[in-house]
Scaffold this motif. Sequence first.
Motif, PDB file in Angstrom:
ATOM      1  N   ILE A  17       0.833  -1.203   0.000  1.00 42.19           N
ATOM      2  CA  ILE A  17       0.000   0.000   0.000  1.00 42.19           C
ATOM      3  C   ILE A  17       0.868   1.253   0.000  1.00 42.19           C
ATOM      4  CG2 ILE A  17      -1.696   1.301   1.343  1.00 42.19           C
ATOM      5  CD1 ILE A  17      -2.852  -1.342   2.298  1.00 42.19           C
ATOM      6  N   SER A  18       1.968   1.220   0.750  1.00 36.18           N
ATOM      7  CA  SER A  18       2.836   2.394   0.841  1.00 36.18           C
ATOM      8  C   SER A  18       3.698   2.591  -0.402  1.00 36.18           C
ATOM      9  CB  SER A  18       3.751   2.260   2.059  1.00 36.18           C
ATOM     10  OG  SER A  18       4.687   1.215   1.881  1.00 36.18           O
ATOM     11  N   GLY A  19       3.805   1.578  -1.256  1.00 37.06           N
ATOM     12  CA  GLY A  19       4.647   1.663  -2.432  1.00 37.06           C
ATOM     13  C   GLY A  19       6.066   1.190  -2.209  1.00 37.06           C
ATOM     14  N   HIS A  20       6.347   0.612  -1.052  1.00 38.86           N
ATOM     15  CA  HIS A  20       7.713   0.159  -0.753  1.00 38.86           C
ATOM     16  C   HIS A  20       8.083  -1.105  -1.519  1.00 38.86           C
ATOM     17  CE1 HIS A  20      10.630  -2.274   1.591  1.00 38.86           C
ATOM     18  NE2 HIS A  20      11.223  -1.116   1.787  1.00 38.86           N
ATOM     19  N   SER A  21       7.159  -2.058  -1.656  1.00 36.80           N
ATOM     20  CA  SER A  21       7.473  -3.365  -2.230  1.00 36.80           C
ATOM     21  C   SER A  21       6.476  -3.727  -3.316  1.00 36.80           C
ATOM     22  CB  SER A  21       7.475  -4.450  -1.138  1.00 36.80           C
ATOM     23  OG  SER A  21       8.428  -4.160  -0.136  1.00 36.80           O
ATOM     24  N   ASP A  22       6.844  -4.743  -4.102  1.00 37.37           N
ATOM     25  CA  ASP A  22       5.994  -5.230  -5.190  1.00 37.37           C
ATOM     26  C   ASP A  22       5.174  -6.448  -4.779  1.00 37.37           C
ATOM     27  OD1 ASP A  22       6.966  -3.446  -7.396  1.00 37.37           O
ATOM     28  OD2 ASP A  22       8.860  -4.412  -6.885  1.00 37.37           O
ATOM     29  N   LEU A  23       5.781  -7.329  -4.000  1.00 37.58           N
ATOM     30  CA  LEU A  23       5.108  -8.523  -3.505  1.00 37.58           C
ATOM     31  C   LEU A  23       5.430  -8.667  -2.021  1.00 37.58           C
ATOM     32  CD1 LEU A  23       6.561  -9.382  -6.504  1.00 37.58           C
ATOM     33  CD2 LEU A  23       5.048 -11.337  -6.157  1.00 37.58           C
ATOM     34  N   ALA A  24       4.622  -9.449  -1.313  1.00 29.46           N
ATOM     35  CA  ALA A  24       4.871  -9.733   0.102  1.00 29.46           C
ATOM     36  C   ALA A  24       4.446 -11.167   0.380  1.00 29.46           C
ATOM     37  CB  ALA A  24       4.110  -8.762   1.001  1.00 29.46           C
ATOM     38  N   ILE A  25       5.237 -11.852   1.207  1.00 28.90           N
ATOM     39  CA  ILE A  25       4.939 -13.245   1.539  1.00 28.90           C
ATOM     40  C   ILE A  25       5.079 -13.452   3.041  1.00 28.90           C
ATOM     41  CG2 ILE A  25       5.734 -14.055  -0.706  1.00 28.90           C
ATOM     42  CD1 ILE A  25       8.281 -15.058   0.648  1.00 28.90           C
ATOM     43  N   GLY A  26       4.250 -14.313   3.574  1.00 34.51           N
ATOM     44  CA  GLY A  26       4.443 -14.780   4.937  1.00 34.51           C
ATOM     45  C   GLY A  26       5.463 -15.907   4.933  1.00 34.51           C
ATOM     46  N   THR A  27       6.305 -15.953   5.943  1.00 36.02           N
ATOM     47  CA  THR A  27       7.328 -16.985   6.016  1.00 36.02           C
ATOM     48  C   THR A  27       7.317 -17.657   7.382  1.00 36.02           C
ATOM     49  OG1 THR A  27       9.710 -17.428   5.929  1.00 36.02           O
ATOM     50  CG2 THR A  27       9.042 -15.207   6.581  1.00 36.02           C
ATOM     51  N   ARG A  28       7.408 -18.974   7.339  1.00 35.14           N
ATOM     52  CA  ARG A  28       7.484 -19.765   8.570  1.00 35.14           C
ATOM     53  C   ARG A  28       8.911 -20.150   8.903  1.00 35.14           C
ATOM     54  NH1 ARG A  28       3.613 -23.968   5.710  1.00 35.14           N
ATOM     55  NH2 ARG A  28       5.147 -23.368   4.133  1.00 35.14           N
ATOM     56  N   LEU A  29       9.865 -19.760   8.052  1.00 34.74           N
ATOM     57  CA  LEU A  29      11.250 -20.206   8.200  1.00 34.74           C
ATOM     58  C   LEU A  29      12.202 -19.074   8.527  1.00 34.74           C
ATOM     59  CD1 LEU A  29      11.347 -22.689   5.167  1.00 34.74           C
ATOM     60  CD2 LEU A  29      10.842 -23.178   7.565  1.00 34.74           C
ATOM     61  N   ALA A  30      11.709 -17.868   8.742  1.00 30.70           N
ATOM     62  CA  ALA A  30      12.563 -16.733   9.069  1.00 30.70           C
ATOM     63  C   ALA A  30      12.599 -16.536  10.578  1.00 30.70           C
ATOM     64  CB  ALA A  30      12.053 -15.474   8.377  1.00 30.70           C
ATOM     65  N   PRO A  31      13.647 -15.914  11.096  1.00 29.66           N
ATOM     66  CA  PRO A  31      13.684 -15.609  12.533  1.00 29.66           C
ATOM     67  C   PRO A  31      12.474 -14.780  12.940  1.00 29.66           C
ATOM     68  CG  PRO A  31      15.838 -15.240  11.532  1.00 29.66           C
ATOM     69  CD  PRO A  31      14.895 -15.510  10.400  1.00 29.66           C
ATOM     70  N   GLY A  32      11.888 -15.140  14.053  1.00 28.94           N
ATOM     71  CA  GLY A  32      10.699 -14.449  14.530  1.00 28.94           C
ATOM     72  C   GLY A  32       9.405 -15.193  14.254  1.00 28.94           C
ATOM     73  N   ALA A  33       9.429 -16.157  13.341  1.00 27.82           N
ATOM     74  CA  ALA A  33       8.222 -16.936  13.057  1.00 27.82           C
ATOM     75  C   ALA A  33       7.984 -17.958  14.177  1.00 27.82           C
ATOM     76  CB  ALA A  33       8.360 -17.648  11.724  1.00 27.82           C
ATOM     77  N   ARG A  34       6.731 -18.218  14.472  1.00 29.82           N
ATOM     78  CA  ARG A  34       6.343 -19.206  15.483  1.00 29.82           C
ATOM     79  C   ARG A  34       5.462 -20.247  14.806  1.00 29.82           C
ATOM     80  NH1 ARG A  34       4.771 -15.156  20.549  1.00 29.82           N
ATOM     81  NH2 ARG A  34       6.855 -14.182  20.740  1.00 29.82           N
ATOM     82  N   VAL A  35       5.961 -21.455  14.755  1.00 32.46           N
ATOM     83  CA  VAL A  35       5.313 -22.502  13.963  1.00 32.46           C
ATOM     84  C   VAL A  35       5.037 -23.711  14.843  1.00 32.46           C
ATOM     85  CG1 VAL A  35       5.547 -24.009  11.957  1.00 32.46           C
ATOM     86  CG2 VAL A  35       6.494 -21.688  11.887  1.00 32.46           C
ATOM     87  N   VAL A  36       3.821 -24.244  14.696  1.00 30.42           N
ATOM     88  CA  VAL A  36       3.431 -25.478  15.372  1.00 30.42           C
ATOM     89  C   VAL A  36       2.965 -26.454  14.305  1.00 30.42           C
ATOM     90  CG1 VAL A  36       1.904 -26.553  17.067  1.00 30.42           C
ATOM     91  CG2 VAL A  36       2.747 -24.226  17.455  1.00 30.42           C
ATOM     92  N   ARG A  37       3.746 -27.487  14.059  1.00 33.02           N
ATOM     93  CA  ARG A  37       3.373 -28.504  13.080  1.00 33.02           C
ATOM     94  C   ARG A  37       4.193 -29.764  13.327  1.00 33.02           C
ATOM     95  NH1 ARG A  37       5.693 -26.135   7.334  1.00 33.02           N
ATOM     96  NH2 ARG A  37       7.728 -25.393   8.060  1.00 33.02           N
TER      97      ARG A  37
END
Length: 464
Positions: free
Chosen positions: A137-157
Amino acid sequence: MQKTAPAPVREPGTLPGRSPVRADGSEPVLDVVVPVFDEERDLEPGVRRLHAHLRKSFPYPFRITVADNASTDGTPRIAARLAAELPEVEWLRLAEKGRGRALRAAWSRSPAPVLAYVDVDLSTGLAALLPLVAPLISGHSDLAIGTRLAPGARVVRGPKREFVSRCYNALLRSTLAVGFSDAQCGFKAVRRDVAERLLPLVRDGEWFFDTELLVIAERAGLRIHEVPVDWVDDPDSRVDVRATALADLRGIARLGRTLARGTLPPPGLGARAEAAPPGLVAQLWRFAAVGAVSTVGHLLLYAALRPAAGAQAANALALLVCAVGNTAANRRLTFGLRGRGGALRHHLRGARRVPAGSGPQRRGARGPAPARAGCLARRGTRRAGAGGAGHDAAAVRAAAGLGVPVGDEGRAGMTTTVPAVVPDRDPGAGPGPAPPVRPGVRPGRGCCAARPAGTGLSSPCSGG
């Protein structure tokens, strides 16, 4: 309200300058697509929860599109009822199965400037939805993705899904050299002007759709924003892991062949109207700055590598590393090039200049060439009191492990050597014959270091 078949997507063209999205009255700024296939159990609670979250926390007009791809259960009936009850909800039905097809159809006809999709089970925490779309929305990026493998992600599987996910993304990094961390998380967004250029290039209509879209976007130099998410695995997921994995492997092989042929991404895919190259003066300053940094880097690398590798190897390696870095920096900073188009060709051109300057024995060099080393060896032998034997040039050079100058190459700054041969004679027989003097050259003080006659130049080892 049911939608009609998707309108055709226009052919790719130059992207407009990336600018902030402006809200225009009641027109939706965000369209969140929920692709479904036989999801009569999860569809209604998932859509109602998503709708309530957006109404409460999203500051712009929005729309939710249920994209039903050939469901055979009660999913179409539930989707139609939700569209009738909730004003921001619409639904689209396709006759052909495939998540990629559903996303392509919904995104292609949406008027919203920002397009997103989420899985119907809402395994990804919705608190990450606003951080996902805010850079678009701000014009900073073209695409955005959620990631479960980056630092800070919390995953239960479970361990099986964790292993498969990490192996798949590691395979992408090793085969397609991708830079994003998670290709499969069902939580992505894209600007509509970018989607209009990317969708015609994506061939897959099923699970590999996400990966192909991201790889093409990254190769084109488009900016991809990543958001670490909270993610809880759905134990009732009906995704066939084995079939999906095989389809993904086929997709990787096909996409790799296409990239190797150079047909993707097409030239200018990532170009924007605002990305004009800098002016000539700015280019000169940037080129000079890159050159200065490269020179300092070369000196530091040479100093660090010389003790272990020796002067020749340290110099060559430092030149090679700095040539690669110099080319990459000039591509991006001096000439404003983005993406990988032509990068290999530019690096090869830069590397071709390394051998010409990697050693001190090239024409005109003043490094420790064999002739000068021989002079130093003969001078040291004479001063050590070796008597007449110190004037035997061939013997001294052989003892120093050097060659004997041959021909007139030494006059032009180059030295051609052949192995020295020491004649077998009695050590008491006295000194051997004096070395011949070449025409136009007179001997320097002592035994060595020929210099051009009449120039008044001193020999490098004569001390004068």
